[in-house]
Design a protein around this motif. Structure first.
Motif, PDB file in Angstrom:
ATOM      1  N   THR A  23       8.987   1.131 -30.577  1.00  5.26           N
ATOM      2  CA  THR A  23       9.233   1.845 -29.338  1.00  5.26           C
ATOM      3  C   THR A  23       9.602   3.280 -29.689  1.00  5.26           C
ATOM      4  O   THR A  23      10.549   3.512 -30.443  1.00  5.26           O
ATOM      5  CB  THR A  23      10.364   1.193 -28.530  1.00  5.26           C
ATOM      6  OG1 THR A  23      10.023  -0.168 -28.259  1.00  5.26           O
ATOM      7  CG2 THR A  23      10.575   1.923 -27.215  1.00  5.26           C
ATOM      8  N   TYR A  82       4.000  -8.137 -15.656  1.00  2.00           N
ATOM      9  CA  TYR A  82       4.796  -7.907 -16.868  1.00  2.00           C
ATOM     10  C   TYR A  82       6.252  -8.302 -16.631  1.00  2.00           C
ATOM     11  O   TYR A  82       6.822  -8.016 -15.575  1.00  2.00           O
ATOM     12  CB  TYR A  82       4.730  -6.433 -17.276  1.00  2.00           C
ATOM     13  CG  TYR A  82       5.632  -6.111 -18.453  1.00  2.00           C
ATOM     14  CD1 TYR A  82       5.264  -6.428 -19.746  1.00  2.00           C
ATOM     15  CD2 TYR A  82       6.879  -5.511 -18.251  1.00  2.00           C
ATOM     16  CE1 TYR A  82       6.089  -6.148 -20.813  1.00  2.00           C
ATOM     17  CE2 TYR A  82       7.718  -5.223 -19.315  1.00  2.00           C
ATOM     18  CZ  TYR A  82       7.316  -5.549 -20.598  1.00  2.00           C
ATOM     19  OH  TYR A  82       8.141  -5.275 -21.663  1.00  2.00           O
ATOM     20  N   GLU A  88       4.342  -6.670 -28.608  1.00  4.58           N
ATOM     21  CA  GLU A  88       4.694  -6.357 -27.218  1.00  4.58           C
ATOM     22  C   GLU A  88       3.470  -5.903 -26.440  1.00  4.58           C
ATOM     23  O   GLU A  88       2.543  -5.311 -26.996  1.00  4.58           O
ATOM     24  CB  GLU A  88       5.782  -5.285 -27.190  1.00  4.58           C
ATOM     25  CG  GLU A  88       6.320  -4.973 -25.811  1.00  4.58           C
ATOM     26  CD  GLU A  88       7.135  -6.104 -25.214  1.00  4.58           C
ATOM     27  OE1 GLU A  88       7.770  -5.879 -24.173  1.00  4.58           O
ATOM     28  OE2 GLU A  88       7.144  -7.211 -25.777  1.00  4.58           O
ATOM     29  N   LEU A  90       2.828  -2.348 -19.120  1.00  5.73           N
ATOM     30  CA  LEU A  90       4.004  -2.106 -18.292  1.00  5.73           C
ATOM     31  C   LEU A  90       3.661  -1.855 -16.827  1.00  5.73           C
ATOM     32  O   LEU A  90       4.466  -2.148 -15.939  1.00  5.73           O
ATOM     33  CB  LEU A  90       4.795  -0.907 -18.839  1.00  5.73           C
ATOM     34  CG  LEU A  90       5.587  -1.137 -20.126  1.00  5.73           C
ATOM     35  CD1 LEU A  90       6.259   0.145 -20.560  1.00  5.73           C
ATOM     36  CD2 LEU A  90       6.606  -2.245 -19.952  1.00  5.73           C
ATOM     37  N   ASP A  91       2.478  -1.312 -16.561  1.00  3.32           N
ATOM     38  CA  ASP A  91       2.110  -1.022 -15.175  1.00  3.32           C
ATOM     39  C   ASP A  91       1.549  -2.238 -14.447  1.00  3.32           C
ATOM     40  O   ASP A  91       1.171  -2.141 -13.282  1.00  3.32           O
ATOM     41  CB  ASP A  91       1.105   0.128 -15.118  1.00  3.32           C
ATOM     42  CG  ASP A  91      -0.146  -0.159 -15.938  1.00  3.32           C
ATOM     43  OD1 ASP A  91      -0.197  -1.217 -16.605  1.00  3.32           O
ATOM     44  OD2 ASP A  91      -1.075   0.678 -15.927  1.00  3.32           O
ATOM     45  N   THR A 137      13.838   3.063 -15.852  1.00  8.79           N
ATOM     46  CA  THR A 137      13.568   1.695 -16.288  1.00  8.79           C
ATOM     47  C   THR A 137      13.630   1.551 -17.808  1.00  8.79           C
ATOM     48  O   THR A 137      13.165   0.554 -18.349  1.00  8.79           O
ATOM     49  CB  THR A 137      12.182   1.231 -15.794  1.00  8.79           C
ATOM     50  OG1 THR A 137      11.161   2.055 -16.404  1.00  8.79           O
ATOM     51  CG2 THR A 137      12.074   1.346 -14.283  1.00  8.79           C
ATOM     52  N   GLU A 138      14.182   2.548 -18.484  1.00  5.77           N
ATOM     53  CA  GLU A 138      14.231   2.505 -19.945  1.00  5.77           C
ATOM     54  C   GLU A 138      15.087   1.328 -20.429  1.00  5.77           C
ATOM     55  O   GLU A 138      15.958   0.828 -19.696  1.00  5.77           O
ATOM     56  CB  GLU A 138      14.812   3.810 -20.501  1.00  5.77           C
ATOM     57  CG  GLU A 138      13.977   5.051 -20.232  1.00  5.77           C
ATOM     58  CD  GLU A 138      14.292   5.686 -18.896  1.00  5.77           C
ATOM     59  OE1 GLU A 138      15.082   5.079 -18.145  1.00  5.77           O
ATOM     60  OE2 GLU A 138      13.764   6.770 -18.609  1.00  5.77           O
ATOM     61  N   PRO A 139      14.871   0.889 -21.669  1.00  5.91           N
ATOM     62  CA  PRO A 139      15.707  -0.186 -22.211  1.00  5.91           C
ATOM     63  C   PRO A 139      17.171   0.224 -22.269  1.00  5.91           C
ATOM     64  O   PRO A 139      17.518   1.416 -22.284  1.00  5.91           O
ATOM     65  CB  PRO A 139      15.132  -0.394 -23.619  1.00  5.91           C
ATOM     66  CG  PRO A 139      13.747   0.170 -23.569  1.00  5.91           C
ATOM     67  CD  PRO A 139      13.793   1.297 -22.589  1.00  5.91           C
ATOM     68  N   THR A 155      10.850  10.823 -23.260  1.00  4.78           N
ATOM     69  CA  THR A 155      10.000   9.703 -22.859  1.00  4.78           C
ATOM     70  C   THR A 155      10.238   8.527 -23.800  1.00  4.78           C
ATOM     71  O   THR A 155      10.511   8.708 -24.991  1.00  4.78           O
ATOM     72  CB  THR A 155       8.509  10.084 -22.902  1.00  4.78           C
ATOM     73  OG1 THR A 155       8.167  10.527 -24.232  1.00  4.78           O
ATOM     74  CG2 THR A 155       8.203  11.195 -21.923  1.00  4.78           C
ATOM     75  N   THR A 189       4.421   3.398 -21.448  1.00  2.01           N
ATOM     76  CA  THR A 189       5.524   4.315 -21.170  1.00  2.01           C
ATOM     77  C   THR A 189       6.397   3.778 -20.034  1.00  2.01           C
ATOM     78  O   THR A 189       5.893   3.416 -18.961  1.00  2.01           O
ATOM     79  CB  THR A 189       4.976   5.709 -20.790  1.00  2.01           C
ATOM     80  OG1 THR A 189       4.161   6.198 -21.867  1.00  2.01           O
ATOM     81  CG2 THR A 189       6.116   6.676 -20.548  1.00  2.01           C
ATOM     82  N   TYR A 190       7.684   3.733 -20.277  1.00  4.95           N
ATOM     83  CA  TYR A 190       8.624   3.278 -19.257  1.00  4.95           C
ATOM     84  C   TYR A 190       8.770   4.348 -18.175  1.00  4.95           C
ATOM     85  O   TYR A 190       8.876   5.542 -18.469  1.00  4.95           O
ATOM     86  CB  TYR A 190       9.991   2.998 -19.875  1.00  4.95           C
ATOM     87  CG  TYR A 190      10.046   1.757 -20.723  1.00  4.95           C
ATOM     88  CD1 TYR A 190      10.350   0.522 -20.166  1.00  4.95           C
ATOM     89  CD2 TYR A 190       9.803   1.821 -22.093  1.00  4.95           C
ATOM     90  CE1 TYR A 190      10.410  -0.626 -20.948  1.00  4.95           C
ATOM     91  CE2 TYR A 190       9.867   0.697 -22.887  1.00  4.95           C
ATOM     92  CZ  TYR A 190      10.164  -0.526 -22.308  1.00  4.95           C
ATOM     93  OH  TYR A 190      10.213  -1.656 -23.087  1.00  4.95           O
ATOM     94  N   ALA A 210       8.273   5.061 -24.901  1.00  4.65           N
ATOM     95  CA  ALA A 210       6.966   4.412 -24.805  1.00  4.65           C
ATOM     96  C   ALA A 210       6.781   3.436 -25.962  1.00  4.65           C
ATOM     97  O   ALA A 210       7.138   3.742 -27.109  1.00  4.65           O
ATOM     98  CB  ALA A 210       5.839   5.449 -24.820  1.00  4.65           C
TER      99      ALA A 210
END
Length: 436
Positions: free
Chosen positions: A65, A197, A186, A192-193, A92-94, A77, A87-88, A79
């Motif tokens: 990541t 997911y 992953e 992610l979109d 919504t990032e971890p 960013t 890309t998050y 991603a």
């Protein structure tokens, strides 16, 4: 001849044999010593980069990541593998990434915390201490003496690279980038979109419909097959191309070589000049490796599966021609004479007296080379031949996602295993007649 003469000859022969027995091992040892020096075997350990090997191995079974800060815009960013589809979205990032008052904090694990802002990047590395990289105009400076840096830290005035088992850090004039590793592949199923997911299989199969336009089952298949990062649909098509190259090349060569084998067999073609010419053609086409044929044919037909198919066909025509002609020379003439005694013509003698004798041997060889050519088609495909080999080569050259390389290798191994099983089944059914 006297007894003394016999003794002298026998003694000389034994002496020569003892000399040869000693000379051959000495020659082998001398050759191995030359190889040791010529290829600098002793210096291999000095050139071995264990850190690069471990990084490569970890890339095959894990994903990265990327947490990136652009120095010019200040944008941060997050991603997966740096991909746009991975890309998050903002917010919504971890949980291990946070940005507050222009300072970004990345937790590689409980003991490795990286922080960076517009000018300064800090990492308190366990067992080493605090490492700080600061941008000063067009240069990057460290809080450590560059002459005493360990091997896992690479430094120049334009770039700093840090590689540890916890993660990696890259600082350049234009960006700061942190790589956090995690086990697995992953986004293998959905990007992610995709609305699917992050949901469990049970929730997708038995939960509410996530997309009003289609059922969850159809949407899952579309999302998986059209995955923009792993490209499962394109990979499946490439596997089909590889198998098709092997199939068409092998059986096309067998069809061409079978009648030519009669021209090269001594008991069917008494004209020596014709036999010699046909055999030399076989030697020529199989003497040039399939990779060389691929390169030559790509100039005429361009890259693609047709080039790989023709390369396999040319090489195997020579191989099959030699095998078929030798099989034909070993047929039992008594069976041919038995068919002839019934009043059969030449064609009938060949159909009922010759072909039944050689079919088991020929089919066995064809099926074996079909299995072998499945592997060869992968290598040929890598040299502009198309198929899964071309995808594998492109993934290796880009050095982007080594888990993608391992994915292709796993598929190639499964493909070869499947062809090996199928070849064995066909041999048992067609040749021996045993039930499967």
């Amino acid at each position: 001849m006297t007894v003394a003469d016999i003794y002298t000859q026998t003694t000389g022969r034994f002496s020569r044999q003892r000399l040869m027995t000693a000379a051959i091992p000495l020659g082998v040892l001398a050759y191995l010593a030359y190889i040791f020096v010529a290829f600098d075997i002793g210096g291999l350990m000095g050139r071995l980069r264990v850190d690069n090997v471990m990084t490569l191995l970890s890339d095959t079974y894990s994903y990265k990541t990327h947490v990136t800060r652009d120095t010019r815009t200040g944008d941060v960013t997050v991603a997966i593998e740096g991909e746009r589809r991975g890309t998050y979205a903002p917010g919504t990032e971890p949980s291990w990434v946070s940005t507050l008052d222009g300072v970004t904090t990345v937790g590689l694990d409980a003991d490795n915390i990286v922080t960076f802002d517009a000018d300064t990047t800090s990492w308190d590395i366990p067992g080493y201490g605090l490492l700080t990289a600061t941008r000063s105009g067009r240069e990057i400076t460290l809080n450590r003496n560059p002459d005493t840096l360990p091997d896992w830290i690479s430094y120049s005035s334009a770039r700093v690279d840090v590689k540890t088992s916890a993660g990696r850090l890259s600082v350049t004039r234009n960006r700061t980038e942190v790589f956090r590793y995690a086990f697995g592949w992953e986004l293998f199923w959905f990007t992610l979109d995709s609305p699917y997911y992050g949901h469990s299989l049970f929730a997708l199969l038995f939960g509410p419909q996530l997309d009003p336009a289609q059922s969850n089952l159809v949407g899952m298949w579309d999302g998986f097959w059209g995955n923009a990062m792993w490209h499962h649909g394109e990979v499946a098509w490439a596997l089909g191309e590889t198998i098709l190259m092997a199939f068409l090349g092998t059986f096309g060569a067998a069809i061409i070589a079978f009648p030519l084998g009669f021209l090269a067999a001594r008991n069917f073609t008494p004209l020596a000049a014709l036999r010699f010419s046909v055999r030399r053609v076989f030697d020529f086409v199989r003497g040039v490796d399939g990779l060389i044929w691929t390169i030559l044919l790509s100039r005429a037909f361009g890259p693609g599966p047709l080039t790989g198919t023709l390369a396999i066909l040319l090489t195997d025509t020579g191989t099959f021609g030699k095998i078929f002609s030798e099989a034909l020379e070993n047929v039992d003439n008594r069976q041919i004479e038995g068919v002839q005694s019934t009043g059969a013509n030449v064609v009938q003698r060949y159909c009922f007296g010759v072909i039944p004798q050689v079919v088991p041997v020929l089919l066995s060889q064809v099926l074996y080379l079909l299995e072998s050519n499945t592997r060869s088609a992968t290598i040929i495909g890598a040299i502009t031949g198309g198929g899964i080999g071309l995808l594998l080569t492109q993934a290796i050259i880009t050095h982007k996602d080594w888990e993608e390389v391992s994915y292709y290798i796993v598929l190639i191994i499964l493909m070869v295993m499947a062809m090996d099983w199928l070849s064995g089944v066909l041999r048992r059914r067609v040749i021996s007649g045993r039930a499967v």
